[in-house]
Design a protein around this motif. Structure first.
Motif, short mmCIF file in Angstrom:
data_model
loop_
_atom_site.label_atom_id
_atom_site.label_comp_id
_atom_site.label_asym_id
_atom_site.label_seq_id
_atom_site.Cartn_x
_atom_site.Cartn_y
_atom_site.Cartn_z
N ARG A 381 0.74 -1.18 0.19
CA ARG A 381 -0.18 0.04 0.04
C ARG A 381 0.83 1.58 0.00
O ARG A 381 1.84 1.55 0.78
CB ARG A 381 -0.86 0.09 1.42
CG ARG A 381 -1.75 1.29 1.19
CD ARG A 381 -3.15 0.70 0.52
NE ARG A 381 -4.13 1.82 0.27
CZ ARG A 381 -5.47 1.69 -0.05
NH1 ARG A 381 -5.73 0.52 -0.72
NH2 ARG A 381 -6.29 2.70 0.01
N TYR A 416 -6.04 0.09 6.25
CA TYR A 416 -6.22 -0.36 4.80
C TYR A 416 -7.76 0.21 4.44
O TYR A 416 -7.82 0.44 3.09
CB TYR A 416 -5.99 -1.81 4.76
CG TYR A 416 -5.77 -2.06 3.12
CD1 TYR A 416 -4.57 -2.20 2.85
CD2 TYR A 416 -6.89 -2.43 2.23
CE1 TYR A 416 -3.95 -2.61 1.44
CE2 TYR A 416 -6.47 -2.86 1.01
CZ TYR A 416 -5.02 -2.90 0.70
OH TYR A 416 -4.75 -3.32 -0.77
N MET A 417 -8.55 0.08 5.22
CA MET A 417 -10.01 0.29 4.81
C MET A 417 -10.28 1.72 4.81
O MET A 417 -11.39 2.09 4.66
CB MET A 417 -10.94 -0.47 5.59
CG MET A 417 -10.73 -1.87 5.12
SD MET A 417 -10.74 -2.72 3.53
CE MET A 417 -12.43 -2.06 2.82
N GLY A 418 -9.09 2.60 5.28
CA GLY A 418 -9.36 3.95 5.29
C GLY A 418 -10.08 4.43 6.64
O GLY A 418 -10.62 5.52 6.71
N TYR A 502 -16.38 -0.56 7.17
CA TYR A 502 -15.84 -1.24 6.27
C TYR A 502 -15.03 -2.42 6.99
O TYR A 502 -14.72 -3.54 6.55
CB TYR A 502 -14.96 -0.54 5.48
CG TYR A 502 -15.60 0.47 4.39
CD1 TYR A 502 -16.78 -0.19 3.52
CD2 TYR A 502 -15.46 1.71 4.53
CE1 TYR A 502 -17.48 0.50 2.60
CE2 TYR A 502 -16.42 2.57 3.52
CZ TYR A 502 -17.26 1.89 2.63
OH TYR A 502 -18.01 2.79 1.67
N SER A 520 -19.53 -4.57 -0.50
CA SER A 520 -19.34 -3.32 -0.93
C SER A 520 -18.18 -3.18 -2.03
O SER A 520 -17.27 -4.20 -2.13
CB SER A 520 -18.88 -2.64 0.35
OG SER A 520 -17.93 -2.71 0.81
N ASN A 521 -17.85 -2.04 -2.75
CA ASN A 521 -16.68 -2.22 -3.65
C ASN A 521 -15.39 -2.22 -3.05
O ASN A 521 -14.50 -2.79 -3.39
CB ASN A 521 -17.01 -0.89 -4.44
CG ASN A 521 -18.07 -0.82 -5.46
OD1 ASN A 521 -18.56 -2.05 -5.81
ND2 ASN A 521 -18.61 0.02 -5.77
N LYS A 522 -15.26 -1.42 -1.94
CA LYS A 522 -14.13 -1.53 -1.16
C LYS A 522 -13.67 -2.80 -0.62
O LYS A 522 -12.60 -3.21 -0.71
CB LYS A 522 -14.14 -0.42 -0.09
CG LYS A 522 -14.23 1.05 -0.38
CD LYS A 522 -14.21 1.95 0.74
CE LYS A 522 -12.58 1.88 1.34
NZ LYS A 522 -12.60 3.32 2.40
N VAL A 523 -14.54 -3.48 -0.04
CA VAL A 523 -14.23 -4.84 0.53
C VAL A 523 -13.93 -5.91 -0.68
O VAL A 523 -13.38 -6.75 -0.60
CB VAL A 523 -15.53 -5.35 1.42
CG1 VAL A 523 -14.93 -6.71 1.91
CG2 VAL A 523 -15.49 -4.40 2.57
N ALA A 525 -12.92 -5.22 -3.54
CA ALA A 525 -11.59 -4.96 -3.97
C ALA A 525 -10.39 -5.47 -3.16
O ALA A 525 -9.21 -5.91 -3.63
CB ALA A 525 -11.12 -3.44 -3.99
N LEU A 526 -10.31 -5.40 -1.88
CA LEU A 526 -9.70 -6.14 -0.71
C LEU A 526 -9.54 -7.43 -0.99
O LEU A 526 -8.55 -8.11 -1.17
CB LEU A 526 -9.90 -5.77 0.69
CG LEU A 526 -9.23 -6.55 1.69
CD1 LEU A 526 -7.79 -6.20 1.89
CD2 LEU A 526 -9.92 -6.31 3.16
#
Length: 532
Positions: A381, A416-418, A502, A520-523, A525-526
């Motif tokens: 990251r 990592y998830m902001g 998240y 969700s889109n963020k999860v 992607a992870l």
């Protein structure tokens, strides 16, 4: 010097329980020194009581199970079988007989506030004998067999489809038989189905019976999906008239005054809860279970009474869930009514009753499984989040304890998830008691860690806070506290906090593998990066 090399290697075992179910067991500090210590660990994590012995799967004798005589016979990722030396007797409470107990098995745990009892005045129904009519939504929906005449028509239409490609336009009777059969299969899992799950059902139907494919639909099953939605909705109306609690909780009379519309605040399982609002056990009523709740308050005050409390908590599960789902009480009020729930063993048990998934063992072992891949993602990251993750990675390199490394992984996931890990875990160092209490009272959701000094690793008090109240105290470590907080989210039917939504989604859908298909889109992607 890198202290990580001194960490004992964790051992993961498959445990076959006396009821023939299986559970993963994680020994984070390696194998114990003796068989007795290993049995104690199995009892703690699997929630077992009584006199036990262990057998191991021996590859030298065709994978037969032989009695365990030495810890050296146990291998990492090996299989152990638990045998009751003396089979416990099924018994009945003084207050009422138990003919059809609720599902629930004693879950993994590391500590509890109720000592074990050698003899109690109320007999125990082993949780392994409990049953439930529900199971988790399947990865692949099974299309059931329909009525004999319907199957005969489908067989003939299938033959015609193979020969000439002609699809079947079912008559109303056949279509009704197909929809009825599908709805009966659906309600084995849930009465409220998501759009994606309805897609899965309709797609499975035309896969098994291609002759039912709709030529004018882009998917081939659009009409079937719409018809299924209406059929299931009509079926819920029938269930409401029969008093099914999952449906009656959403009737107009149970909604706030001024907001009594069918669409307002529908209460349904959203996080893979298998037993979201279950039926009362056989021969029990709301009044009898309320009387049992009152007797639980007295049982909590007695010594050596854990088995009695455990039994009554199982039997009052449905009553407790109705209260949580229907009334959404404040945490303080609910804790006053059900103090026995706020204990590591009971949180584990409640979570398994709701989801059928073990909480603590699943949480810890899955965290260990994903640890290496997550660490790799943290290192890759960039940007400001990457700089913050470097601090976590440096701290992890200095850890000589697996629980400390797990804590770093959880904090790394937050970053990592902001999100800010301090919103999840708040440390209080060298503060007076009044200042600490004031800070905790202002906490809505989180973990607190009390330290005498900033560099101190001992003398900690670790606990869980909800709505400014300490629900659990003196937990062993932060990962344990996070697991218990996650379990309480289910037990109290709470929404995830917005500033950690998240992180909790990762814990639920990736670590615990609950409802992992809807991300969700963020999860997502992870998850995609984890499996690259």
């Amino acid at each position: 010097m890198n202290m990580a090399t001194n960490i004992p290697k964790a051992v993961i075992l498959k445990i076959i329980l006396p009821d023939d179910s299986c559970q993963r067991l994680t020994l984070s500090r390696g194998l114990p020194a003796s068989i007795e210590d290993l049995i104690d660990e199995v009892k703690k994590q699997c929630g077992l009581d009584g006199s036990l012995k262990l057998q191991f799967m021996d590859s030298l004798f065709g994978n037969e199970f032989l009695n365990l005589t030495s810890v050296s016979e146990v291998e990492d990722k090996g299989t152990l079988k638990v045998i009751h030396v003396s089979k416990p007797t099924t018994m009945h409470s003084k207050e009422s007989s138990v003919s059809n107990p609720l599902q629930g098995s004693s879950p993994p745990s590391t500590n509890h506030s109720f000592p074990s009892s050698g003899s109690v005045d109320t007999d125990i129904l082993s949780s392994s004998e409990s049953s439930s009519s529900r199971s988790s939504w399947p990865a692949f929906f099974h299309v059931p067999k329909f009525s004999y005449d319907a199957e005969l028509q489908l067989q003939q239409a299938g033959f015609t489809y193979v020969q000439s490609g002609t699809v079947l336009i079912p008559d109303p009777k056949l279509k009704s038989a197909i929809l009825d059969g599908l709805v009966q299969e659906i309600v084995q899992y849930k009465v409220y189905v998501s759009d994606k799950e309805m897609d899965q059902v309709a797609h499975s139907l035309i896969q098994k019976h291609p002759c039912l494919t709709e030529r004018g639909s882009s998917t081939g099953y659009g009409g079937w999906k719409t018809s299924l939605k209406y059929k299931l909705s009509n079926y819920r109306t029938q269930l409401r008239k029969l008093g099914c609690p999952e449906v009656t909780v959403n009737t107009l009379k149970n909604k706030p005054a001024g907001k009594r519309t069918a669409a307002f605040g529908v209460k349904k399982a959203k996080r893979a809860e298998v037993n979201f609002c279950p039926m009362y056990p056989s021969e029990e009523t709301e009044d009898s279970l309320e009387a049992m709740q009152k007797s639980l308050l007295l049982d909590m005050k007695k010594k050596n009474n854990r088995d009695v409390v455990k039994n009554k908590m199982e039997r009052t599960f449905a009553h407790r869930r109705h209260e949580v789902v229907r009334d959404a009480p404040m945490v303080k009020d609910f804790m006053a009514r059900w103090p026995a729930l706020f204990d590591v063993i009971e949180i584990n048990a409640e979570f398994k009753r709701i989801t059928t998934v073990p909480l603590q063992s699943q949480f810890m072992s899955q965290l260990d499984i994903y640890s290496e891949n997550l660490t790799g993602l943290f290192k890759k990251r960039g940007g400001q989040l990457g700089q913050r993750l470097k601090t976590v990675l440096a701290e992890m390199d200095q850890c000589n304890d697996i629980d400390a490394r797990r804590e770093c992984i959880i904090k790394g996931v937050c970053i990592y998830m902001g999100e800010d890990p301090e919103n999840l875990v708040q440390e209080y160092e060298s503060m007076d008691e009044d200042s600490i209490n004031d800070a905790i009272e202002e906490t809505c959701v989180g973990i607190y860690v009390l330290k005498e000094q900033a560099s101190s690793a001992e003398g900690k008090d670790i606990g869980v806070v909800l709505e400014g109240i300490k629900l659990l105290q003196n937990l062993e470590n932060v990962p344990m506290a996070v697991a218990m907080l996650f379990g309480l989210m289910y037990a109290l039917n709470l929404s995830y906090p917005q500033n950690l939504r998240y992180t909790f989604e990762v814990l639920q859908k990736i670590i615990m593998e609950l409802n992992e298909g809807e991300l969700s889109n963020k999860v997502r992607a992870l998850k995609n990066r984890l499996f690259q």
